[in-house]
Design an enzyme around this catalytic site. Structure first.
Site, PDB file in Angstrom:
ATOM      1  N   ASN A  75      10.853   0.086   0.702  1.00 33.48           N
ATOM      2  CA  ASN A  75       9.738   0.684  -0.371  1.00 33.48           C
ATOM      3  C   ASN A  75       9.338   1.739   0.552  1.00 33.48           C
ATOM      4  O   ASN A  75       8.607   1.565   1.696  1.00 33.48           O
ATOM      5  CB  ASN A  75       8.739  -0.489  -0.448  1.00 33.48           C
ATOM      6  CG  ASN A  75       7.497  -0.088  -1.099  1.00 33.48           C
ATOM      7  OD1 ASN A  75       7.215   0.855  -1.566  1.00 33.48           O
ATOM      8  ND2 ASN A  75       6.380  -0.878  -1.027  1.00 33.48           N
ATOM      9  N   LYS A 112       6.880   3.921  -0.433  1.00 37.35           N
ATOM     10  CA  LYS A 112       5.192   3.995  -0.781  1.00 37.35           C
ATOM     11  C   LYS A 112       5.170   5.530  -0.680  1.00 37.35           C
ATOM     12  O   LYS A 112       6.123   6.068  -1.555  1.00 37.35           O
ATOM     13  CB  LYS A 112       4.469   3.214   0.226  1.00 37.35           C
ATOM     14  CG  LYS A 112       4.880   1.869   0.896  1.00 37.35           C
ATOM     15  CD  LYS A 112       3.913   1.192   1.891  1.00 37.35           C
ATOM     16  CE  LYS A 112       4.299  -0.161   2.144  1.00 37.35           C
ATOM     17  NZ  LYS A 112       3.515  -0.963   2.797  1.00 37.35           N
ATOM     18  N   HIS A 131       2.856  -5.171  -6.146  1.00 36.74           N
ATOM     19  CA  HIS A 131       2.721  -5.002  -4.386  1.00 36.74           C
ATOM     20  C   HIS A 131       1.154  -4.986  -4.209  1.00 36.74           C
ATOM     21  O   HIS A 131       0.309  -4.661  -4.954  1.00 36.74           O
ATOM     22  CB  HIS A 131       3.176  -3.768  -4.117  1.00 36.74           C
ATOM     23  CG  HIS A 131       3.271  -3.368  -2.531  1.00 36.74           C
ATOM     24  ND1 HIS A 131       2.192  -3.411  -1.821  1.00 36.74           N
ATOM     25  CD2 HIS A 131       4.312  -3.675  -1.846  1.00 36.74           C
ATOM     26  CE1 HIS A 131       2.521  -3.261  -0.489  1.00 36.74           C
ATOM     27  NE2 HIS A 131       3.921  -3.443  -0.330  1.00 36.74           N
ATOM     28  N   GLU A 157      -0.675  -3.614  -2.273  1.00 39.85           N
ATOM     29  CA  GLU A 157      -1.502  -2.257  -2.394  1.00 39.85           C
ATOM     30  C   GLU A 157      -1.968  -1.799  -3.626  1.00 39.85           C
ATOM     31  O   GLU A 157      -2.872  -1.092  -3.677  1.00 39.85           O
ATOM     32  CB  GLU A 157      -0.774  -1.168  -1.730  1.00 39.85           C
ATOM     33  CG  GLU A 157      -0.564  -1.631  -0.058  1.00 39.85           C
ATOM     34  CD  GLU A 157       0.587  -0.886   0.649  1.00 39.85           C
ATOM     35  OE1 GLU A 157       1.310  -0.022   0.023  1.00 39.85           O
ATOM     36  OE2 GLU A 157       0.798  -1.465   1.774  1.00 39.85           O
ATOM     37  N   GLU A 165       5.020 -11.425   0.498  1.00 41.75           N
ATOM     38  CA  GLU A 165       4.602 -10.556   1.430  1.00 41.75           C
ATOM     39  C   GLU A 165       3.173 -11.013   1.844  1.00 41.75           C
ATOM     40  O   GLU A 165       2.295 -10.389   1.292  1.00 41.75           O
ATOM     41  CB  GLU A 165       4.608  -9.047   1.010  1.00 41.75           C
ATOM     42  CG  GLU A 165       5.844  -8.438   0.376  1.00 41.75           C
ATOM     43  CD  GLU A 165       5.955  -7.003   0.457  1.00 41.75           C
ATOM     44  OE1 GLU A 165       6.902  -6.487   1.123  1.00 41.75           O
ATOM     45  OE2 GLU A 165       5.082  -6.322  -0.118  1.00 41.75           O
ATOM     46  N   GLY A 218       2.632  -3.729   7.336  1.00 37.33           N
ATOM     47  CA  GLY A 218       2.179  -2.554   8.263  1.00 37.33           C
ATOM     48  C   GLY A 218       1.376  -2.942   9.372  1.00 37.33           C
ATOM     49  O   GLY A 218       0.819  -1.772  10.001  1.00 37.33           O
ATOM     50  N   SER A 262       6.255  -6.235   8.101  1.00 34.68           N
ATOM     51  CA  SER A 262       6.524  -5.721   9.232  1.00 34.68           C
ATOM     52  C   SER A 262       8.033  -6.059   9.723  1.00 34.68           C
ATOM     53  O   SER A 262       8.367  -6.585  10.829  1.00 34.68           O
ATOM     54  CB  SER A 262       5.478  -6.319  10.226  1.00 34.68           C
ATOM     55  OG  SER A 262       4.107  -5.699  10.073  1.00 34.68           O
TER      56      SER A 262
HETATM   57  P1  PGA Z   1       5.941  -2.679   5.889  1.00 37.36           P
HETATM   58  O1  PGA Z   1       5.681  -3.021   4.536  1.00 37.36           O
HETATM   59  O2  PGA Z   1       7.631  -3.183   6.254  1.00 37.36           O
HETATM   60  O3  PGA Z   1       5.848  -1.722   6.619  1.00 37.36           O
HETATM   61  O4  PGA Z   1       5.164  -3.814   6.730  1.00 37.36           O
HETATM   62  C1  PGA Z   1       6.282  -3.715   3.658  1.00 37.36           C
HETATM   63  C2  PGA Z   1       5.834  -3.688   2.326  1.00 37.36           C
HETATM   64  O5  PGA Z   1       4.731  -3.362   1.950  1.00 37.36           O
HETATM   65  O6  PGA Z   1       6.683  -3.956   1.338  1.00 37.36           O
END
Ligand code: PGA
Length: 249
Positions: free
Chosen positions: A10, A12, A94, A96, A164, A170, A209
């Protein structure tokens, strides 16, 4: 049940056309069973990414879609438009987008249905906040999110669920292997209770992560069928070792 492993990236709101050369060089690994590889770049890069990966096994997906097939929704994209651009799957729900765009479980469910109506796979994200992780009923909270976000009629061919934890995205923080196993086992049992054999065929990804240094440990869990990777999917030097660890698991 043998479920095909999936390494999903992903991007983003990151990425450039130049990065697609690296994507085209990703491989299924040399040891074990090659997993499915899916990269979800920003929508403007979907068509160029499909072109760049045409002769490879890498598939391209999208990060979101609108729940409606068309209409007066300035700035939005329908699942069918993403399919026309070459996307095979769409990430829905997601955290976010749930946080930044106020998407409810009902909204996520409608988006998953829109994804299916276009003939695409929905990669549906769920996961608890840091405060919820500390509660005794954290598994009930995650289960309720699953139940309310996943539409009826889900199958192994149309749905992938990504667990997640919001606090792990992140941040460099990752749940313990025990917590991942406990959560994924609960999700599997719940999907089987609702969808019978199809519930066993739905793939469960861990996300938050994931890095080359922790991937192999996470992939030990029986009900982890792959990963949804953010930051570490932006460079082939980071994503390829994660794919390799998944192939070897
Ligand atoms: P990350 O993000 O691997 O940077 O923690 C995962 C995600 O948001 O799908």
């Amino acid at each position: 049940m043998t479920r095909r492993k999936l390494a999903a990236g992903n991007w983003k709101m990151n990425g450039t056309a130049e990065m697609l050369t690296e994507v085209a060089q990703l491989t299924g690994g040399t040891v074990g069973t090659p997993p499915q590889i899916l990269i979800c770049p920003p929508s403007t890069l979907i068509a160029p990414a499909v072109e760049a990966t045409a002769m490879t096994g890498v598939e391209i997906g999208a990060q979101d879609c609108h729940a409606q097939p068309n209409g007066a929704y300035t700035g939005d994209l329908s699942a069918d438009m993403l399919k026309t651009a070459g996307a095979r799957a769409v990430i829905v729900g997601h955290s976010e987008r749930r946080a930044g765009h106020h998407e409810s479980n009902a909204d996520v469910r409608a988006k998953a249905e829109a994804t299916w109506a276009a003939g695409l796979v929905a990669i549906l994200c769920i996961g608890e906040s840091a405060a919820e992780r500390d509660r005794a009923d954290v598994l009930d909270i995650i289960a309720a999110q699953l139940d309310a976000s996943v539409p009826d009629g889900a199958t192994g061919a149309t749905l992938v669920v990504a667990y997640e934890p919001i606090w792990a995205i992140g941040t460099g923080k990752v749940p313990t292997l025990g917590q991942i196993i406990e959560t994924h086992d609960m999700l599997r049992a719940r999907l089987v209770a609702r969808f019978d054999a199809e519930g066993d065929a739905i793939r469960l990804l861990y996300g938050g992560s994931v890095k080359p240094s922790n991937a192999a440990e996470i992939f030990q869990a029986e009900n982890v069928d792959g990963a949804l990777v953010g930051g570490a999917s932006l460079k082939a030097a980071d994503f390829q070792p994660i794919i390799d660890a998944l192939a070897a698991s």
